[in-house]
Design an enzyme around this catalytic site. Structure first.
Site, PDB file in Angstrom:
ATOM      1  N   GLU A 212      -5.510   9.509   0.136  1.00  0.00           N
ATOM      2  CA  GLU A 212      -6.553   9.375   1.166  1.00  0.00           C
ATOM      3  C   GLU A 212      -7.431  10.610   1.297  1.00  0.00           C
ATOM      4  OE1 GLU A 212      -5.359   7.716   4.895  1.00  0.00           O
ATOM      5  OE2 GLU A 212      -4.646   5.867   3.957  1.00  0.00           O
ATOM      6  N   GLU A 411      -0.809   1.479   0.056  1.00  0.00           N
ATOM      7  CA  GLU A 411      -0.352   1.385   1.447  1.00  0.00           C
ATOM      8  C   GLU A 411      -0.989   0.165   2.097  1.00  0.00           C
ATOM      9  OE1 GLU A 411      -0.872   4.859   3.964  1.00  0.00           O
ATOM     10  OE2 GLU A 411      -0.236   6.192   2.345  1.00  0.00           O
TER      11      GLU A 411
HETATM   12  C1  FCB Z   1      -2.286   6.379   6.228  1.00  0.00           C
HETATM   13  C2  FCB Z   1      -1.507   7.582   5.739  1.00  0.00           C
HETATM   14  C3  FCB Z   1      -0.016   7.464   5.939  1.00  0.00           C
HETATM   15  C4  FCB Z   1       0.317   6.821   7.268  1.00  0.00           C
HETATM   16  C5  FCB Z   1      -0.435   5.525   7.430  1.00  0.00           C
HETATM   17  C6  FCB Z   1      -0.110   4.785   8.705  1.00  0.00           C
HETATM   18  O1  FCB Z   1      -3.575   6.757   6.544  1.00  0.00           O
HETATM   19  O2  FCB Z   1      -1.755   7.800   4.366  1.00  0.00           O
HETATM   20  O3  FCB Z   1       0.557   8.732   5.803  1.00  0.00           O
HETATM   21  O4  FCB Z   1       0.044   7.686   8.290  1.00  0.00           O
HETATM   22  O5  FCB Z   1      -1.809   5.770   7.388  1.00  0.00           O
END
Ligand code: FCB
Length: 505
Positions: A212, A411
């Site tokens: 990210e 994610e």
């Molecule tokens: C993302 C992050 C991760 C976690 C999720 C909920 O932005 O990469 O570490 O905090 O959100």
């Protein structure tokens, strides 16, 4: 409350057959198939309609600072998150990652748990200051040893390791020298990446460079606008508010660091090692799926990702980004762009919600954002809009715009108000609904021929959710942070079943 589990498992065959017609299947709550759970009761739709490609990785994800603890053990250096969390007022309730899930000491138990919940892959991050306490220079052998043992444990459990090299915990020593505003940080990252590739790629075949970019640059060095029905601004470590020109330079150094890491990994890793980023793609979702709105959403998606994915995948900043940033645009060379745009083996995307819904427009830039309705469904904890189509359009546009060889969903997940009830279970029906709906959209992309190779649910277990502390529970596994007891939630059982069938269930 006593959950009426016996009622479900003792239904008559007749009732169950009726349920089968609407696509339900029953299980006892011990996770074993019940007496009536014959094939006649399984899903009404043919399995092929909802399956993923062979070899699809069913994974879960975590990051070092959020779970490891042991913040100053075995020679680990201080990270910007240690410093930030130890500064009063930055994290809710004064929580810190000093102990977190104590995973550093409990990794064996955690790997066994992952195996139990059906994970075939695990995305974790490596703490840079554990390996290089000062960011560069002498490596710390004990730091590497931890990841060495973790990788061995995963392989022995049949779980494929996927490491992220940077999940926001910059060595504080480098922040003291300018952090991501300094070009030297990008160079140091390249060296660290080469070191890890050299040491672990004999067993670990997938490496994500950076997690990210948008979050840690924007939230760490300016403040990050989170869109949605209830917009908010997030500040993360190191908590700076730089002027625009410096801020855009921070972004540039982050993508440069990625490119230098790709080069170093190619130079040092064993053959067959694959590398790519894990970026939270900003996705515009067409509100109406007709050609003009789809085209408008694709255009918006390319432009919104200009400082990160677009430059990494095209090797140039868009005219729109350079125009928008104007005199504050990042300073770069052609050689920088060549490094940043190095060919990749895969692209990972973190997808939680769309940036917004989009409609085509006759006015420049050719699209307009549709506001969220007041009553749009929101996640219980962080007010994210729930819009599962973002997983379809996120991966679809990634493919249509840039054609990566492989795509991973690195994610996706939701936080909930999880409660342990007196039968010992956590009935996180909201999370199951969330995952099922999102995976349905991902399967739709796979069925369209989008090369999605795996899905990592965030998170394996509840953990320190950055500035929100331990309150925001994203895990498939519930963690009691006082006792460190882990309890798989109902969603973990759902996940295990989906993983077993390689299908949305
Ligand atoms: C993302 C992050 C991760 C976690 C999720 C909920 O932005 O990469 O570490 O905090 O959100």
């Amino acid at each position: 409350m006593k959950y009426p589990d016996t009622e479900l498992t003792r239904r008559s065959t007749l009732k169950a057959a009726g349920a089968a017609a609407i696509g339900l299947s029953f299980e006892t709550f011990s996770g074993e198939a019940s007496a009536q759970s014959t094939s006649a009761l399984s899903s009404a739709a043919p399995a092929s309609a909802r399956t993923f490609p062979d070899g699809f990785y069913w994974g879960t994800a975590t990051s070092a600072y959020q779970i490891e603890g042991a913040w100053n053990e075995d020679g680990k250096g201080e990270s910007i998150w240690d410093r930030f969390a130890h500064t009063p007022g930055n994290i809710r309730n004064g929580d810190t990652g000093d102990v977190a899930n104590d995973h550093y000491h409990r990794y064996k138990e955690d790997v066994a748990l992952m195996k139990d919940i059906g994970a075939k892959a695990y995305r974790f991050s490596i703490s840079w200051p554990r390996i290089f306490p000062e960011g560069t220079g002498q490596p710390n052998p004990k730091g590497l040893d931890f990841y060495d043992r973790l990788v061995d444990e995963l392989k022995a459990a049949g779980i494929e390791p996927f490491a992220t090299l940077y999940h926001w915990d910059l060595p504080q020593a480098l922040e003291d020298k300018g952090g991501w505003l300094s070009r030297d940080t990008a160079k140091a990252f390249g060296e660290y990446a080469g070191y890890i590739a050299d040491k672990l790629s004999d067993r670990m075949k997938h490496i994500f460079t950076i997690n990210e970019f948008r979050s840690f640059t924007d939230a760490g060095y300016r403040g990050f606008e989170v869109p949605g029905p209830v917009p908010r601004t997030v500040h993360l470590a190191p908590g700076l508010k730089l002027p625009p020109a410096e801020f855009h330079q921070v972004r540039h150094h982050a993508v440069l660091a990625h490119g230098l890491a790709v080069q170093a990994i190619r130079a040092k890793a064993k053959p067959g090692t694959k590398v790519g980023p894990a970026e939270n793609i900003d996705t515009a979702v067409p509100l109406i799926e007709s050609p003009e709105h789809i085209a408008a959403a694709q255009l918006a998606t390319r432009e919104m990702n200009a400082p990160f994915l677009t430059v990494m995948l095209e090797g140039k900043y868009t005219d729109g980004y350079l125009k928008e940033t104007g005199k504050d645009a990042p300073r770069f060379t052609d050689e920088d762009l060549r490094i940043i745009g190095a060919p990749l083996d895969f692209v990972g995307i973190n997808v939680y919600a769309p940036r917004f819904y989009v409609l085509a427009s006759d006015q420049a830039p050719g699209w307009r954002a549709a506001p969220y309705a007041k009553g749009h469904p929101k996640a219980a904890i962080n007010n994210f809009p729930i819009a599962p189509e973002c997983l379809y359009w996120g991966s679809k546009f990634l493919q249509s715009l840039w054609g990566p060889k492989e795509i991973f969903i690195t994610e996706n997940g939701c936080a909930g108000e999880d409660v342990l009830v007196d039968d010992g279970n956590i009935y996180d029906t909201d999370r199951i609904t969330f995952i099922r709906a999102h995976l349905t959209q991902l399967q739709r992309a796979a069925a369209d021929g989008v090369p999605v190779m795996g899905y990592f649910y965030w998170s394996t277990m509840d953990n320190l959710e950055w500035t929100a502390g331990f309150g925001n529970r994203f895990g498939l596994v519930y963690v009691d942070f006082k006792t460190q007891k882990r309890t798989p939630k109902m969603s973990a059982r759902w996940f295990r079943e989906a993983s077993k069938r390689n299908a949305v269930t």
